[in-house]
Design a protein around this motif. Structure first.
Motif, PDB file in Angstrom:
ATOM      1  N   MET A 378       0.833  -1.205   0.000  1.00  0.00           N
ATOM      2  CA  MET A 378       0.000   0.000   0.000  1.00  0.00           C
ATOM      3  C   MET A 378       0.871   1.259   0.000  1.00  0.00           C
ATOM      4  O   MET A 378       0.538   2.253  -0.646  1.00  0.00           O
ATOM      5  CB  MET A 378      -0.924  -0.015   1.213  1.00  0.00           C
ATOM      6  N   LYS A 379       1.976   1.222   0.721  1.00  0.00           N
ATOM      7  CA  LYS A 379       2.851   2.390   0.802  1.00  0.00           C
ATOM      8  C   LYS A 379       3.666   2.589  -0.468  1.00  0.00           C
ATOM      9  O   LYS A 379       3.962   3.730  -0.853  1.00  0.00           O
ATOM     10  CB  LYS A 379       3.796   2.251   2.004  1.00  0.00           C
ATOM     11  N   SER A 380       4.027   1.495  -1.130  1.00  0.00           N
ATOM     12  CA  SER A 380       4.871   1.611  -2.321  1.00  0.00           C
ATOM     13  C   SER A 380       4.067   1.703  -3.607  1.00  0.00           C
ATOM     14  O   SER A 380       4.638   1.962  -4.679  1.00  0.00           O
ATOM     15  CB  SER A 380       5.810   0.402  -2.407  1.00  0.00           C
ATOM     16  N   GLY A 381       2.750   1.483  -3.516  1.00  0.00           N
ATOM     17  CA  GLY A 381       1.932   1.473  -4.720  1.00  0.00           C
ATOM     18  C   GLY A 381       2.174   0.248  -5.575  1.00  0.00           C
ATOM     19  O   GLY A 381       2.115   0.313  -6.815  1.00  0.00           O
ATOM     20  N   ALA A 382       2.435  -0.883  -4.926  1.00  0.00           N
ATOM     21  CA  ALA A 382       2.721  -2.125  -5.648  1.00  0.00           C
ATOM     22  C   ALA A 382       1.526  -2.543  -6.499  1.00  0.00           C
ATOM     23  O   ALA A 382       0.375  -2.217  -6.199  1.00  0.00           O
ATOM     24  CB  ALA A 382       3.068  -3.230  -4.649  1.00  0.00           C
ATOM     25  N   LYS A 383       1.820  -3.285  -7.552  1.00  0.00           N
ATOM     26  CA  LYS A 383       0.779  -3.819  -8.432  1.00  0.00           C
ATOM     27  C   LYS A 383       0.877  -5.344  -8.435  1.00  0.00           C
ATOM     28  O   LYS A 383       1.969  -5.894  -8.584  1.00  0.00           O
ATOM     29  CB  LYS A 383       0.949  -3.297  -9.866  1.00  0.00           C
ATOM     30  N   PRO A 384      -0.237  -6.022  -8.302  1.00  0.00           N
ATOM     31  CA  PRO A 384      -0.186  -7.487  -8.352  1.00  0.00           C
ATOM     32  C   PRO A 384       0.011  -7.969  -9.780  1.00  0.00           C
ATOM     33  O   PRO A 384      -0.221  -7.236 -10.749  1.00  0.00           O
ATOM     34  CB  PRO A 384      -1.560  -7.900  -7.822  1.00  0.00           C
ATOM     35  N   ARG A 385       0.442  -9.211  -9.896  1.00  0.00           N
ATOM     36  CA  ARG A 385       0.507  -9.840 -11.215  1.00  0.00           C
ATOM     37  C   ARG A 385      -0.909 -10.064 -11.744  1.00  0.00           C
ATOM     38  O   ARG A 385      -1.886  -9.885 -11.022  1.00  0.00           O
ATOM     39  CB  ARG A 385       1.253 -11.173 -11.118  1.00  0.00           C
ATOM     40  N   GLU A 386      -1.009 -10.467 -12.986  1.00  0.00           N
ATOM     41  CA  GLU A 386      -2.311 -10.764 -13.568  1.00  0.00           C
ATOM     42  C   GLU A 386      -3.009 -11.869 -12.785  1.00  0.00           C
ATOM     43  O   GLU A 386      -2.354 -12.775 -12.267  1.00  0.00           O
ATOM     44  CB  GLU A 386      -2.156 -11.200 -15.025  1.00  0.00           C
ATOM     45  N   GLN A 387      -4.316 -11.749 -12.698  1.00  0.00           N
ATOM     46  CA  GLN A 387      -5.091 -12.784 -12.017  1.00  0.00           C
ATOM     47  C   GLN A 387      -4.833 -14.139 -12.671  1.00  0.00           C
ATOM     48  O   GLN A 387      -4.803 -14.263 -13.892  1.00  0.00           O
ATOM     49  CB  GLN A 387      -6.584 -12.442 -12.086  1.00  0.00           C
ATOM     50  N   ARG A 388      -4.639 -15.149 -11.817  1.00  0.00           N
ATOM     51  CA  ARG A 388      -4.398 -16.500 -12.330  1.00  0.00           C
ATOM     52  C   ARG A 388      -5.720 -17.106 -12.769  1.00  0.00           C
ATOM     53  O   ARG A 388      -6.671 -17.186 -12.004  1.00  0.00           O
ATOM     54  CB  ARG A 388      -3.763 -17.372 -11.243  1.00  0.00           C
ATOM     55  N   LYS A 389      -5.773 -17.525 -14.007  1.00  0.00           N
ATOM     56  CA  LYS A 389      -6.981 -18.134 -14.543  1.00  0.00           C
ATOM     57  C   LYS A 389      -6.896 -19.659 -14.429  1.00  0.00           C
ATOM     58  O   LYS A 389      -5.847 -20.251 -14.671  1.00  0.00           O
ATOM     59  CB  LYS A 389      -7.165 -17.746 -16.018  1.00  0.00           C
ATOM     60  N   GLY A 390      -7.993 -20.276 -14.058  1.00  0.00           N
ATOM     61  CA  GLY A 390      -8.056 -21.731 -14.041  1.00  0.00           C
ATOM     62  C   GLY A 390      -7.304 -22.348 -12.881  1.00  0.00           C
ATOM     63  O   GLY A 390      -7.119 -21.738 -11.822  1.00  0.00           O
ATOM     64  N   ASP A 391      -6.839 -23.561 -13.067  1.00  0.00           N
ATOM     65  CA  ASP A 391      -6.227 -24.375 -12.020  1.00  0.00           C
ATOM     66  C   ASP A 391      -4.755 -24.007 -11.841  1.00  0.00           C
ATOM     67  O   ASP A 391      -3.903 -24.376 -12.654  1.00  0.00           O
ATOM     68  CB  ASP A 391      -6.365 -25.857 -12.394  1.00  0.00           C
ATOM     69  N   ALA A 392      -4.441 -23.287 -10.751  1.00  0.00           N
ATOM     70  CA  ALA A 392      -3.059 -22.875 -10.502  1.00  0.00           C
ATOM     71  C   ALA A 392      -2.179 -24.037 -10.066  1.00  0.00           C
ATOM     72  O   ALA A 392      -0.950 -23.926 -10.084  1.00  0.00           O
ATOM     73  CB  ALA A 392      -3.027 -21.779  -9.435  1.00  0.00           C
ATOM     74  N   TYR A 393      -2.777 -25.153  -9.688  1.00  0.00           N
ATOM     75  CA  TYR A 393      -1.986 -26.322  -9.300  1.00  0.00           C
ATOM     76  C   TYR A 393      -1.176 -26.881 -10.467  1.00  0.00           C
ATOM     77  O   TYR A 393      -0.220 -27.625 -10.263  1.00  0.00           O
ATOM     78  CB  TYR A 393      -2.887 -27.415  -8.730  1.00  0.00           C
TER      79      TYR A 393
END
Length: 455
Positions: A378-393
C-alpha cells in the motif's frame, strides 16, 4: 494494582457474568511465547491484587519448540534480565475446565524502564498495527482455525490415528461439510462451545473439514490483536475439551501422512479509522488503489514471511498442489488453488484471504507478518501480477519446500524486517536455525525401517 475492587471493575462483562458473585481464587498471568503457547505464573487473587509488578526472565524467548535453549549473538544473553508483566485486563476470562475459580489474563511485556519488549509476539503485532494507525488505517481480520482430533498418541514413534467417534468406529476423511461427521465428535464440540461461551469467545461456524477427525472453526472478523488473543485462547480451550473426552487435539500442519494439512487462513481488509469504511473499495464499488497495493504487497513479500507462516519442518509437508493446499502466491477471485483468494463479497466486505498460513503458526506473528506485507504494498503502490486463470496447481509448488530454504528469503527482506523489528527477526532466525539442527540430529522411523537392513 493495590486493591481488588480496582482491577475487578476493569474485567470484561463475560468474566463478571461467569463469576456470578463468586470470589476469584487464582489468577493465571500468561504471555504467548514464540511458539504461541502460554507461559507465565499463577498466583492467588489476593497476591495479584497487591502486587505492584511481576517478572519473567527474557530467556523464555530463547527456547526452541523442544524446550532447548538456543545460543545466539545477543549481548549478555544469559544474564537472564527480567521483563515486567503488564496485565491487559480486557483479556481477562475464565479457565472453565478447572475445578477452581480461576481467571486467565494475557500480559504485555516491558523493560523495567517501561519500554515494550521487542521480541514478544504480542508487541510485534502491536508494532505493525502502529504503522497502520499512523496512516489513519485500521486492519480487520478473520482467522479460520483448522485442527485434528486424534486418538491419544502416547508413543511418538507410532503414527497418529483418527479418534473413535460415537459410533465406535475410527473417523474417515473426505467428509467435508458433513453434519454427520461433526456429530461423531459431538461431546468434544459441545465442550468447546461451553468453554468458549464461558470465556466470551465468539464462534462464527464449526464445520467438518476434509481430513479424518479434522474440524474447522471460523471466527468473527474484528481487531487483529483481539483476534490473535482469541486464537491463543482457543488453542488451549480446544485441547482441554479434547482431553476431557479422551482424545487429543493437534494443531500440527500435517499430522497424518495421507490426510490434508491444517491451515489458519486469514481474511484481511483495511478500513478508514475515522469513517469505518473499507478502503479496498471505491465509492462506485470497484477495487481501489489501496486494494491493488495491498494485494501487490502480499505477492511481493509473503514469500519472505513463509518462515513465520510455516515455522517447523513439518509445516512444509502441507504445501502440495492438491486438496485445497497452498502451493503458490498467485491470486484469483474465488479460486482455492491460489495462495491468495478474493472471496465473493459486496464492496463493503471486500477482502484478501491469505491461505498460506499453517495452523501451527503463532497467531500474533502470522497476523503481524501478513499485514506487514500488505502495508508495504500500500505504501509503495505495488501492483499485483495478472489474475491467475483456471487451475493454478498445474504450475506445481512454487513456495519454499523447507524451513532451511525459506529462512534466507526472510533474512534478505529488509523492508519486512524493519516493520517486524530487527531484534525480533534475529532472535526468530536463531531459534529456527537451532530447531533445524535439532531435527537433523534425530533418526526417523522411516530411516530405521528402510535403511537399517537394506543399505
Amino acid at each position: 494494582m493495590s486493591q481488588e475492587p480496582n482491577w475487578m471493575n476493569l474485567i470484561p462483562d463475560h468474566a463478571s457474568e461467569w463469576l456470578d458473585g463468586r470470589r476469584v481464587e487464582e489468577v493465571e498471568c500468561i504471555v504467548p511465547d514464540l511458539v504461541g503457547i502460554s507461559r507465565g505464573k499463577t498466583m492467588p487473587a489476593k497476591k495479584f491484587s497487591e502486587s505492584s509488578r511481576s517478572f519473567l526472565p527474557t530467556s523464555i524467548f530463547y527456547q526452541t519448540v523442544t524446550g532447548a535453549y538456543a545460543d545466539m549473538d545477543i549481548k549478555d544473553q544469559w544474564t537472564e534480565t527480567d521483563m515486567v508483566l503488564r496485565p491487559d485486563l480486557s483479556t481477562a476470562c475464565a479457565a472453565p475446565w478447572t475445578d477452581d475459580i480461576i481467571l486467565q489474563v494475557v500480559h504485555d511485556l516491558e523493560t523495567t524502564d517501561g519500554e515494550p519488549i521487542a521480541i514478544a509476539p504480542r508487541n510485534v503485532l502491536k508494532r505493525v498495527l502502529s504503522f497502520y494507525e499512523a496512516e489513519g488505517w485500521r486492519p480487520v481480520v478473520a482467522p479460520e482455525m483448522e485442527f485434528y482430533l486424534t486418538r491419544p498418541n502416547t508413543d511418538p514413534n507410532e503414527p497418529i490415528e483418527p479418534p473413535i467417534g460415537r459410533t465406535g468406529r475410527k473417523g474417515i476423511g473426505r467428509q467435508a461439510y458433513s453434519m454427520v461427521a461433526v456429530d461423531e465428535y459431538g461431546a468434544v464440540i459441545d465442550d468447546i462451545y461451553d468453554f468458549a461461551e464461558a470465556q466470551g469467545l465468539e464462534i462464527d461456524t464449526i464445520i467438518q473439514e476434509g481430513g479424518a477427525g479434522q474440524i474447522e472453526i471460523n471466527l468473527q472478523h474484528g481487531d487483529p490483536l483481539e483476534l490473535a488473543d482469541e486464537v491463543f485462547y482457543f488453542k488451549r480451550t480446544i485441547r482441554e475439551a479434547a482431553l476431557r473426552n479422551n482424545c487429543f487435539a493437534t494443531f500440527m500442519a500435517k499430522p497424518m501422512r495421507d490426510e490434508p494439512g491444517s491451515a489458519m487462513h486469514i481474511h484481511q481488509s483495511i478500513v478508514d479509522a475515522k469513517t469505518g469504511k473499507n478502503i479496498f473499495s471505491n465509492e462506485d464499488g470497484s477495487e481501489s488503489e489501496y486494494f491493488w497495493g495491498f494485494l501487490g504487497g502480499q505477492q511481493e513479500n509473503l514469500d519472505s514471511a513463509v518462515p513465520i507462516f510455516a515455522p517447523y519442518v513439518n509445516s512444509y509437508r502441507r504445501f502440495k498442489a492438491d486438496d485445497s493446499s497452498p502451493a503458490n502466491i498467485e491470486w484469483a477471485q474465488d479460486n482455492r488453488t491460489t495462495g491468495l483468494r478474493i472471496p465473493i463479497s459486496n464492496a463493503e466486505a471486500r477482502r484478501v484471504e491469505n491461505r498460506i498460513v499453517g495452523m501451527d503458526c503463532n497467531p500474533y506473528l502470522a497476523i503481524a507478518a501478513s499485514l506487514a506485507c500488505g502495508y508495504l504494498g500500500m505504501k509503495s503502490g505495488a501492483k499485483p501480477r495478472e489474475q491467475r486463470k483456471g487451475d493454478a496447481y498445474r504450475d506445481g509448488v512454487t513456495l519454499p519446500q523447507s524451513i532451511r530454504e525459506a529462512l534466507p528469503r526472510f533474512e534478505e527482506n529488509q523492508a519486512l524486517r524493519d516493520l517486524l523489528g530487527e531484534d525480533f527477526c534475529k532472535v526468530y532466525e536463531g531459534i529456527k536455525n537451532q530447531e533445524i539442527e535439532e531435527f537433523l540430529s534425530e533418526i526417523s522411523p522411516w530411516e530405521r525401517e528402510h535403511l537399517l537392513l537394506n543399505v
